[in-house]
Design an enzyme around this catalytic site. Structure first.
Site, mmCIF file in Angstrom:
data_model
loop_
_atom_site.group_PDB
_atom_site.id
_atom_site.type_symbol
_atom_site.label_atom_id
_atom_site.label_comp_id
_atom_site.label_asym_id
_atom_site.label_seq_id
_atom_site.Cartn_x
_atom_site.Cartn_y
_atom_site.Cartn_z
ATOM 1 N N CYS A 180 0.887 -1.061 -0.069
ATOM 2 C CA CYS A 180 -0.056 -0.089 0.096
ATOM 3 C C CYS A 180 0.872 1.140 0.049
ATOM 4 O O CYS A 180 0.636 2.045 -0.686
ATOM 5 C CB CYS A 180 -0.976 -0.027 1.087
ATOM 6 S SG CYS A 180 -2.151 1.488 1.240
ATOM 7 N N CYS B 128 -0.870 8.421 7.688
ATOM 8 C CA CYS B 128 -2.016 8.135 7.192
ATOM 9 C C CYS B 128 -3.172 7.775 8.250
ATOM 10 O O CYS B 128 -2.564 7.282 9.308
ATOM 11 C CB CYS B 128 -2.440 7.026 6.236
ATOM 12 S SG CYS B 128 -1.377 7.224 4.377
ATOM 13 N N CYS C 182 7.819 3.914 5.779
ATOM 14 C CA CYS C 182 6.910 3.775 4.486
ATOM 15 C C CYS C 182 7.766 3.189 3.405
ATOM 16 O O CYS C 182 6.922 2.825 2.489
ATOM 17 C CB CYS C 182 5.901 5.037 4.249
ATOM 18 S SG CYS C 182 6.751 6.626 4.068
HETATM 19 S S1 SF4 Z 1 0.637 4.579 5.687
HETATM 20 FE FE1 SF4 Z 1 -0.891 5.215 3.994
HETATM 21 S S2 SF4 Z 1 0.197 4.415 2.159
HETATM 22 FE FE2 SF4 Z 1 1.139 3.305 3.865
HETATM 23 S S3 SF4 Z 1 -0.375 1.401 4.094
HETATM 24 FE FE3 SF4 Z 1 -0.975 2.959 5.649
HETATM 25 S S4 SF4 Z 1 -2.773 4.147 4.095
HETATM 26 FE FE4 SF4 Z 1 -1.360 2.741 2.931
#
Ligand code: SF4
Length: 236
Positions: free
Chosen positions: A124, A207, A233
Site C-alpha cells: 500500500c 495516514c 513507509c
Molecule cells: S501509511 Fe498510508 S500508504 Fe502506507 S499503508 Fe497506511 S494507508 Fe497505505
C-alpha cells in the site's frame, strides 16, 4: 550547480560527504540557503506537514527560498492534515502541491479486494507513496526532508546531507540535529501553524488508518503502523 543522477561518481560522493561534515553544526537556515544556492531550480521538498516539516516551510518562506514543494497525497490522510496544508499555503504562499496516484482510493481498494493497508501495508505504501515519488524524483537533483535523529532509533544517524540511493537524489535534512523540543519551541515562538492532532496525543502523523496517538513512554513514531514490524513507509 552540481548535477547528480543515480549512482553518484566518486567526486560527487566526496562532495556530499564534505558538505555533510561542514554543515553538520550549521543552523537549519544556513543549510537551507546552501541547498538553494547549490541545487535550485532542481531542488524540491516533500512534506507530510509534520511538526518538523512545518518549521522548515516557515524557514523557507522567511528566507524567500521558493522551491517546488509536494505532499504525497495517498487519499488516506487525515482531514486535519489537508486543512493544515491549505493554511500553510495561505500563510506562506509556498504553493505546496498535492501529488497522488492516478488510481483513486475507491478504485484501488476494488482492484485489491479491500483495504490494502490492512492486507499488505508495504505494498500500500509503495503504491500510494513511493511510486508517486519515483515519478517526481527524476525532475530533481536534491530534496529536503524533515527527518530528525531523535525521532526514532532507525533515524539516529540521519546525515544533514546524504545520498538517497532509492530515488537518485541528494537528501537534505536541515533539522537532523534538532530535538522535538527545539521544533516545538520554534513553533510556539513564531506561531507556526501545526497539525491540531498533536493536541490530541499524536506525536507523528501519517495516514489515518495507520496512525494512532502515543503514550508518554513511547517513541515519537510508535503510533505509526502500531502492532506491525513496519517502522517506515519506504520513502526514508
Ligand atoms: S501509511 Fe498510508 S500508504 Fe502506507 S499503508 Fe497506511 S494507508 Fe497505505
Amino acid at each position: 550547480m552540481v548535477t547528480i543522477k543515480k549512482n553518484p561518481t566518486a567526486i560527487q560522493a566526496e562532495f556530499i560527504e564534505r558538505w555533510n561534515t561542514e554543515l553538520d553544526r550549521s543552523t537549519p537556515e544556513e543549510i537551507l540557503q546552501w541547498a538553494y544556492t547549490t541545487y535550485s531550480p532542481k531542488l524540491t521538498m516533500g512534506t507530510a506537514l509534520g511538526n518538523s516539516g512545518c518549521v522548515i516551510l516557515s524557514m523557507l518562506a522567511k528566507l524567500n527560498l521558493y522551491i517546488p514543494i509536494f505532499n504525497l497525497d495517498t487519499g488516506y490522510q487525515f482531514p486535519e492534515t489537508l486543512e493544515l496544508l491549505d493554511q500553510i499555503n495561505t500563510k506562506y504562499g509556498l504553493g505546496i502541491v498535492r501529488c497522488s496516484s492516478e488510481i483513486s482510493v475507491t478504485e484501488f481498494e476494488t482492484i485489491n479486494g479491500g483495504a490494502l493497508y490492512e492486507l499488505d501495508s508495504d505494498r500500500c505504501c509503495y503504491e500510494r507513496k513511493v511510486k508517486v515519488l519515483e515519478s517526481i524524483a527524476p525532475k530533481y537533483d536534491a530534496w529536503i526532508s524533515g527527518l530528525r535523529r531523535d525521532q526514532s532509533s532507525t533515524r539516529a544517524s540521519t546525515p544533514v546531507i546524504g545520498w538517497d540511493a532509492k530515488f537518485g537524489l541528494v537528501k537534505i535534512a536541515p533539522l537532523a540535529h534538532w530535538t522535538n523540543k527545539d521544533v516545538w519551541k520554534r513553533i510556539v515562538e513564531e506561531s507556526i501553524p501545526y497539525n491540531k492532532l498533536y493536541d490530541q496525543g499524536y506525536t507523528s502523523i501519517g495516514c489515518k488508518p495507520c496512525t494512532r496517538p502515543t503514550t508518554a513512554n513511547e517513541d515519537e513514531r510508535a503510533g505509526r503502523w502500531a502492532g506491525k514490524q513496519k517502522t517506515e513507509c519506504g520513502l526514508h
